[in-house]
Structure formats: structure tokens, C-alpha cells
Design an enzyme around this catalytic site. Structure first.
Site, mmCIF file in Angstrom:
data_model
loop_
_atom_site.group_PDB
_atom_site.id
_atom_site.type_symbol
_atom_site.label_atom_id
_atom_site.label_comp_id
_atom_site.label_asym_id
_atom_site.label_seq_id
_atom_site.Cartn_x
_atom_site.Cartn_y
_atom_site.Cartn_z
ATOM 1 C CG ASN A 32 -0.317 0.094 2.519
ATOM 2 O OD1 ASN A 32 0.912 0.115 2.594
ATOM 3 N ND2 ASN A 32 -1.100 0.139 3.580
ATOM 4 C CG ASP A 58 -5.011 -1.044 3.641
ATOM 5 O OD1 ASP A 58 -4.668 -2.100 4.219
ATOM 6 O OD2 ASP A 58 -5.112 0.050 4.204
ATOM 7 C CG LEU A 59 -2.341 -6.775 2.148
ATOM 8 C CD1 LEU A 59 -1.085 -7.347 2.787
ATOM 9 C CD2 LEU A 59 -2.835 -7.701 1.039
ATOM 10 C CB ALA A 82 2.085 -6.096 4.112
ATOM 11 C CE LYS A 85 10.415 -0.506 8.628
ATOM 12 N NZ LYS A 85 11.601 -0.883 7.881
ATOM 13 C CG ASN A 100 -1.743 -1.817 8.936
ATOM 14 O OD1 ASN A 100 -2.290 -1.444 7.898
ATOM 15 N ND2 ASN A 100 -0.589 -2.453 8.943
ATOM 16 C CB SER A 125 9.620 -9.158 15.336
ATOM 17 O OG SER A 125 10.371 -8.386 16.231
ATOM 18 C CE1 TYR A 150 6.739 -4.703 14.014
ATOM 19 C CE2 TYR A 150 8.303 -5.196 15.764
ATOM 20 C CZ TYR A 150 7.880 -5.344 14.469
ATOM 21 O OH TYR A 150 8.588 -6.157 13.614
ATOM 22 C CE LYS A 154 5.658 -8.122 12.828
ATOM 23 N NZ LYS A 154 5.181 -8.415 11.454
ATOM 24 C CG PHE A 179 17.275 -11.704 16.358
ATOM 25 C CD1 PHE A 179 16.534 -12.812 15.950
ATOM 26 C CD2 PHE A 179 17.478 -11.533 17.708
ATOM 27 C CE1 PHE A 179 16.012 -13.732 16.872
ATOM 28 C CE2 PHE A 179 16.978 -12.443 18.649
ATOM 29 C CZ PHE A 179 16.245 -13.534 18.226
ATOM 30 C CG ASN A 180 17.726 -5.329 15.656
ATOM 31 O OD1 ASN A 180 17.414 -6.241 16.426
ATOM 32 N ND2 ASN A 180 17.387 -4.082 15.870
#
Ligand code: UDP
Length: 340
Positions: A32, A58-59, A82, A85, A100, A125, A150, A154, A179-180
């Protein structure tokens, strides 16, 4: 095989599309563009020579999402990136994150059910672990309280998939706990391009070094870590991308002994914020104007991965370290700034 990549114009999605195309998959993307741009598709084309179709929708809109599957009845895998984050933003806007991230997942799963898609990979994550003392974390390390909305999306997302997988026995599901992610494609044709300004550490570092920011802040030096700053496991985006291909191949080959599984994806080394800053300065020989500031809401103190399961079962071996991450991220920052 045709794969739907949601969030395909985003940072990890776009790098994963390259790896999928390199391994012979057909790809359709949906994005999106709330935190990305279709310019990414030009980078994919420059690297692979291939055009990727992207749906801009948009999902959270189920009818629009269904249309993708009606147009492409041969989609047999979904990689669902998507999502919103940003940890800090999620603390400010929890309902937007729940709305979302959870509604879009729900719609994608209901399309999987309706259209009989066999394989599903979910972007999860390390934030699902919360603040844990059990380092490095394994997939069996219990969840602590999520430190941010956030992270909560997850945790809930994984649990939704786990429950759904019990019913949807014809399909197989994997959650990958990143991870990052950082760094850029080694060709320097694609990298991270935050369109609303960076908030993750590595792009903040490169934006500071190039002068887009006067200075950067290290969020806290009074944590109980070796130098007082937070510790993370920084993983190169192409290593991460390749794990998605390997996970999909693993499912397609039927090597999974259960239809829902979880893998950590990190390199297994804890790097502090100060160490990351120093790695950047060493590799690039660029000074960084930084100051120590207060802690950031929502941050976990220290986390790094045991990814032995991904190596053992998926055959995934990360190739890049923190110096490669800084080198490729810096090359990409210089390029995108010059072209802006
Ligand atoms: N960080 C920082 N300054 C910044 C951005 C991030 O000190 O401008 C720190 C942040 O507090 C965390 C680490 O860098 O300890 C990684 O943050 P990032 O937002 O990149 O990823 P996260 O671990 O929150 O997903």
C-alpha cells in the site's frame, strides 16, 4: 511456483523478491506504499532484469485482496511482510498497529483458506520475546510481556497462525523471527529507503554521517549491559532474504514434520548500540556526531539469537557480519542521497 509477497516494495520484502527470483520463483507483490515506494521495483529490475507486478492496495480491504488471488489462481505461496513496524510509533499509536497488522493478517489467511494456497511464511520478530534473561534466545524461550504494541502484534499474529494451522492441515506455515535487519544489496542498486525519515539504528547512523541529520542520539547508556547501551543482533538483509527462500523450499520439498514451525534469524552475536556506532566509524572512516540521550519507550534491553535450528533444518548460513552491514548501508546511503 508463483509466490505472493506482501509488502514487496518495503525493505525486507524487496530484497527477498530478488532472492526468490534468483532461485526461479515467480513473484507478485502487493504494497500500500504507506512506508515504501514503487521506486524499489526499479532496483529489483536493475539487479534481476525482471519486472515484478505490484498491486497498490491495502490488505485490510478483503475484497481488494481477494482480487489478487482471482487474477493469479496459480499463487501457491505467500510471504507476508506487510505491516507497520516502528516500535516507538506503535507505543504512540497502539490501535493503528492492532488495526493494521492484525486485520491484514486475518485477510491474507482467509484468502489462503479460500484459494487453497499451500505455503505461508510470516514475518515475525524477536520482539515477541520481550525482555528475557535467557540469552541467546532459542525458539523455545518463553514469551515475556511484549514491550511495545508492535511486539504484541507479532505475538498475536503468531498465535493466530498457530491456531489456524491446526485447522488448515492442507497448508504449512512458518514464522520467521527476525532480529535486526540492516545493510543493503551488495550491487548497491537496492537498500533501505525510509520515506518518512529513518528511526532504525543503521539508517539513522548513515543519515547522520551524510549530513541529513545534524546529530543522532543513543537512547540510553545506563542499561545493565557491557557498555550501558542496548544490545541487538544485526543481520544483513540479504542473509535474511535468503532464509525466506530456504524456508519456502523446505516446505515445498515437504521436509517439515509439522505444519507450523518457527525459526530465529540472527547471526547469534550481541552488538551494543555503541559498538555498532564504532563499527560504522571504523569501516567508513567517517566521524559520527552522536550524543547520549534518555531511554526510548518500548526498547528491550538486550537480545540476540540462537539460530542453530534454521541452520540445521533449513540449511541457512548467514554470510555477512556487522562490518559488511555498515559498508553496504553506507554505500547505499551515498547513492540514494546523490540521486535524491
Ligand atoms: N537506537 C538508538 N538511536 C537511534 C535509533 C535506535 O540508540 O536513533 C537504538 C535503539 O534504542 C535500540 C537499537 O538502537 O537499542 C536498535 O533499534 P532499532 O530501532 O534499529 O531496532 P529495534 O531493536 O527497536 O527493532
Amino acid at each position: 511456483m508463483k509466490v505472493l509477497v506482501t509488502g514487496g516494495c518495503g525493505y525486507i520484502g524487496s530484497h527477498t523478491i530478488i532472492d526468490l527470483l534468483d532461485h526461479g520463483f515467480d513473484v507478485v507483490s502487493v504494497d500500500n506504499l504507506v512506508n515504501s515506494s514503487e521506486a524499489t521495483l526499479a532496483g529489483i529490475k536493475a539487479i534481476t532484469g525482471k519486472d515484478v507486478q505490484n498491486y497498490v492496495l491495502d490488505l485490510c480491504d478483503l475484497a481488494a485482496t481477494r482480487q489478487i488471488f482471482l487474477d493469479h489462481p496459480d499463487i501457491n505461496g505467500i510471504i507476508h511482510f506487510a505491516a507497520l513496524k516502528f516500535v516507538g510509533e506503535s507505543v504512540e499509536q497502539p490501535l493503528r498497529y492492532f488495526q493494521n497488522n492484525l486485520n491484514s493478517l486475518l485477510n491474507v489467511l482467509s484468502c489462503l483458506e479460500e484459494f487453497g494456497v499451500d505455503h505461508f511464511i510470516f514475518s515475525s520478530s524477536c520482539s515477541v520475546y520481550g525482555n528475557t534473561d535467557a540469552l541467546p534466545v532459542t525458539e523455545g524461550t518463553p514469551f515475556q510481556e511484549a514491550e511495545s504494541p508492535y511486539g504484541r502484534t507479532k505475538q498475536i499474529g503468531e498465535q493466530m497462525i498457530k491456531d489456524f494451522a491446526k485447522k488448515q492441515q492442507s497448508a504449512s506455515f512458518i514464522a520467521l523471527r527476525y532480529f535486526n535487519p540492516c545493510g543493503a544489496h551488495p550491487s548497491n542498486q537496492l537498500g533501505e529507503s525510509p520515506i518518512h525519515g529513518a528511526s532504525n539504528l543503521v539508517p539513522v547512523i548513515t543519515e547522520t554521517a551524510i549530513g541529513k541529520r545534524e546529530k543522532m542520539t543513543i537512547f540510553g547508556d545506563d542499561y545493565d549491559t557491557r557498555d550501558g547501551s542496548c544490545v541487538r543482533d544485526y543481520i544483513h538483509v540479504m542473509d535474511l532474504a535468503n532464509a525466506h527462500t530456504k524456508a519456502l523450499q523446505f516446505l515445498i520439498a515437504g521436509k517439515n514434520d509439522k505444519n507450523y514451525d518457527i525459526f530465529n534469524l540472527g547471526i547469534g552475536e550481541g552488538v551494543s548500540v555503541l559498538e555498532a556506532v564504532n563499527a560504522f566509524m571504523k569501516v567508513t572512516e567517517k566521524p559520527l556526531n552522536y550524543e547520549i540521550g534518555p531511554r526510548r519507550a518500548g526498547d528491550v534491553i538486550a537480545i540476540y539469537a540462537n539460530s542453530e535450528k534454521a541452520t540445521r533444518l533449513l540449511g541457512w548460513v548467514p554470510k555477512y557480519g556487522i562490518d559488511d552491514i555498515m559498508r553496504t548501508a553506507w554505500a547505499w546511503e551515498k547513492k540514494r542521497t546523490a540521486e535524491a
